[in-house]
Design a protein around this motif. Structure first.
Motif, PDB file in Angstrom:
ATOM      1  N   UNK A 179      43.497  38.770  29.595  1.00 22.24           N
ATOM      2  CA  UNK A 179      43.916  37.894  30.716  1.00 22.24           C
ATOM      3  C   UNK A 179      42.898  38.038  31.865  1.00 22.24           C
ATOM      4  N   UNK A 180      42.414  36.923  32.435  1.00 21.79           N
ATOM      5  CA  UNK A 180      41.518  36.958  33.602  1.00 21.79           C
ATOM      6  C   UNK A 180      42.302  36.504  34.825  1.00 21.79           C
ATOM      7  N   UNK A 181      42.267  37.307  35.869  1.00 20.85           N
ATOM      8  CA  UNK A 181      43.008  36.987  37.091  1.00 20.85           C
ATOM      9  C   UNK A 181      42.057  37.004  38.281  1.00 20.85           C
ATOM     10  N   UNK A 182      41.994  35.910  39.018  1.00 18.98           N
ATOM     11  CA  UNK A 182      41.092  35.822  40.167  1.00 18.98           C
ATOM     12  C   UNK A 182      41.887  35.993  41.456  1.00 18.98           C
ATOM     13  N   UNK A 183      41.690  37.103  42.130  1.00 16.08           N
ATOM     14  CA  UNK A 183      42.390  37.388  43.395  1.00 16.08           C
ATOM     15  C   UNK A 183      41.389  37.746  44.482  1.00 16.08           C
ATOM     16  N   UNK A 184      40.248  36.982  44.526  1.00 18.52           N
ATOM     17  CA  UNK A 184      39.234  37.217  45.555  1.00 18.52           C
ATOM     18  C   UNK A 184      38.913  35.913  46.281  1.00 18.52           C
ATOM     19  N   UNK A 185      39.986  35.165  46.587  1.00 17.19           N
ATOM     20  CA  UNK A 185      39.795  33.820  47.144  1.00 17.19           C
ATOM     21  C   UNK A 185      39.241  33.814  48.563  1.00 17.19           C
ATOM     22  N   UNK A 186      39.325  34.961  49.277  1.00 13.44           N
ATOM     23  CA  UNK A 186      38.679  34.977  50.602  1.00 13.44           C
ATOM     24  C   UNK A 186      37.155  35.039  50.461  1.00 13.44           C
ATOM     25  N   UNK A 187      36.665  35.425  49.287  1.00 10.18           N
ATOM     26  CA  UNK A 187      35.205  35.442  49.040  1.00 10.18           C
ATOM     27  C   UNK A 187      34.734  34.043  48.693  1.00 10.18           C
ATOM     28  N   UNK A 188      35.401  33.403  47.786  1.00  3.26           N
ATOM     29  CA  UNK A 188      35.138  32.017  47.428  1.00  3.26           C
ATOM     30  C   UNK A 188      36.265  31.525  46.517  1.00  3.26           C
ATOM     31  N   UNK A 189      36.394  30.225  46.403  1.00  2.00           N
ATOM     32  CA  UNK A 189      37.512  29.662  45.617  1.00  2.00           C
ATOM     33  C   UNK A 189      36.989  28.743  44.518  1.00  2.00           C
ATOM     34  N   UNK A 190      37.852  28.482  43.555  1.00  2.00           N
ATOM     35  CA  UNK A 190      37.518  27.509  42.513  1.00  2.00           C
ATOM     36  C   UNK A 190      37.477  26.122  43.149  1.00  2.00           C
ATOM     37  N   UNK A 191      36.570  25.264  42.689  1.00  2.72           N
ATOM     38  CA  UNK A 191      36.529  23.879  43.179  1.00  2.72           C
ATOM     39  C   UNK A 191      37.695  23.138  42.544  1.00  2.72           C
ATOM     40  N   UNK A 192      38.502  22.527  43.389  1.00  3.64           N
ATOM     41  CA  UNK A 192      39.646  21.754  42.910  1.00  3.64           C
ATOM     42  C   UNK A 192      39.144  20.642  41.981  1.00  3.64           C
ATOM     43  N   UNK A 193      39.761  20.453  40.809  1.00  3.18           N
ATOM     44  CA  UNK A 193      39.294  19.419  39.873  1.00  3.18           C
ATOM     45  C   UNK A 193      39.194  18.026  40.511  1.00  3.18           C
ATOM     46  N   UNK A 194      40.113  17.703  41.422  1.00  2.00           N
ATOM     47  CA  UNK A 194      40.055  16.397  42.090  1.00  2.00           C
ATOM     48  C   UNK A 194      38.818  16.315  42.995  1.00  2.00           C
ATOM     49  N   UNK A 195      38.453  17.467  43.561  1.00  2.51           N
ATOM     50  CA  UNK A 195      37.252  17.511  44.408  1.00  2.51           C
ATOM     51  C   UNK A 195      36.020  17.278  43.543  1.00  2.51           C
ATOM     52  N   UNK A 196      35.974  17.979  42.430  1.00  5.94           N
ATOM     53  CA  UNK A 196      34.809  17.842  41.537  1.00  5.94           C
ATOM     54  C   UNK A 196      34.668  16.401  41.049  1.00  5.94           C
TER      55      UNK A 196
END
Ligand SMILES: Cc1ncc(COP(=O)(O)O)c(CN[C@@H](CS)C(=O)O)c1O
Length: 399
Positions: free
Chosen positions: A1-18
């Protein structure tokens, strides 16, 4: 399982944004400043994106929002322009910042300090927050700028920007706030309080990396950092990053739409997760959660070097940090923990978890389980740790 909990560093680009950005890489790729169809077909999207960005912070049309490459550039620009216009000319000789600003403010302040500018570094209190009175106590008629962040990237602590803005207005001193950790996490309405400059960065609210912005209130000019083709009204030269601006606009629109979810549902998940973490012996959180952005936890596990904890979490597929990403390369103590006077054995043990609207309860449950296993393993092999909750002089109340 991969869990990303470093969103203050950077975030995933929202698919609608992309999806909104993609055409401006491969179809409508003209330079907006050229005089032909390939250029003019980018203009409607740029106009629409800027309108979304203005609306996202409630900026009046008469004010300026200049697109930069990142918040670091925006922060550098404010301080160096103030130095060039106010300090170098001898009109003023002093700026005020907090001691826990992002390195892009602190390092720039130290740079202009090395060139003769006096700098006041405001201390944070035991909760990791700035007291507005400290601004009033240090501002003078020679102060050229006050720069205090809206929310701290390591603790999530929300600073009293409204009160600080009032003090700056009273003394007619320009006020800059680095709002990178506020956009998408808190309501941002620059007409609701006095602020002259405001920094933000798209990749912190599910937009693309490499796109930042600086809001400039009408009447507060800045000397350009970049000269050349006079884009952005001459404020910042360089060919416009069309897909980046389109992406920031869509991300801003999405962030505003998701704000209630961020402030209620994410906060609820964060609080419940933090409650469980604090059930682990010898754990400490600095800033009270009601004084923090809704997604952030900076928690110390006494006796466990932060980097060791990160290593165990990383092996479990979990991404967190010991503080800001910029400082993660060194094994220094967490700067905020040091600033509040945390004992040495605590200052190196802080872990930052920062959630986003993509975080699930399943991910948090898995992370809690892995944290408990890491704590047990690392304290078990420690030659120095022994649990002593009574009478331990840490400067922080044991939970
Ligand atoms: C308050 C604040 N101000 C400026 C920046 C810099 O943003 P850029 O767009 O990357 O230049 C950041 C980025 N903080 C990341 C990377 S150091 C963190 O892990 O905390 C920030 O949090």
């Amino acid at each position: 399982m991969k869990v990303y909990l470093d969103n203050n560093a950077t975030t995933i680009v929202d698919p609608h944004v992309f999806a909104e950005m993609e055409p401006y890489f491969v179809q409508r790729y003209g330079n907006p400043n050229s005089l032909h169809l390939f250029a003019s077909e980018t203009h409607p999207a740029l106009k629409d994106a800027m309108e979304k960005i203005y609306a996202g912070i409630h900026a009046p049309k008469d004010d300026s929002i200049v697109i930069t490459s990142c918040a670091t550039e925006s922060n550098n620009w404010v301080l160096k322009s103030i130095y060039f216009e106010q300090i170098l000319t001898g009109k003023k000789n002093h700026i005020i910042i907090s001691e826990v600003e992002h390195p892009s403010v602190i390092a720039t302040a130290k740079f202009i300090e090395s060139m003769g500018c006096k700098v006041t570094y405001l201390p944070i209190n035991h909760e990791g927050i700035i007291d507005p009175q400290s601004v009033r106590d240090t501002i003078t008629d020679k102060t050229a700028l006050v720069s205090v962040m809206w929310a701290n990237n390591e603790t999530g602590a929300i600073f009293p920007v409204e009160e600080i803005g009032d003090i700056c207005e009273e003394y007619n001193v320009p006020f800059h706030t680095d709002a990178v950790q506020a956009i998408g996490k808190l309501p941002v309405d620059i007409q609701s309080f006095n602020v002259d400059y405001l920094t933000f960065s798209a990749h912190k609210f599910h937009g693309p990396k490499g796109v930042g912005a600086l809001y400039i209130k009408k009447g507060r000019e800045l000397t350009p950092l970049l000269h050349g083709g006079s884009q952005m009204g001459g404020y910042r030269s360089g060919t416009l990053n069309v897909p980046g601006i389109v992406g920031m606009g869509k991300a801003m629109e999405q962030a505003v739409d998701a704000l209630d979810y961020e402030m209620e549902d994410i906060r609820e998940m964060r609080d419940a997760f933090e409650d469980e973490l604090l059930k682990i012996e010898d754990t400490f959180v600095v800033t009270p959660r009601e004084k923090r952005t809704p997604n952030t936890i900076l928690i110390s596990f006494r006796g466990i070097e932060g980097e060791s904890m990160l290593w165990d979490l990383n092996r479990a597929g979990i991404a967190a940090s010991t503080g800001s990403a910029c400082a993660s390369e060194d094994l220094e103590a967490n700067s905020v923990m040091e600033a509040i006077g945390a004992a040495e054995d605590l200052a190196h043990t802080a872990i930052r978890f920062s959630l986003s609207r993509y975080t699930t309860q399943e991910e948090l449950d898995y992370t809690l389980d892995m944290v408990k296993k890491a704590v047990e393993r690392l304290r078990g092999i420690s030659s120095t740790y022994s649990y002593a909750p009574e009478g331990h002089e840490s400067g922080l109340d044991a939970h």
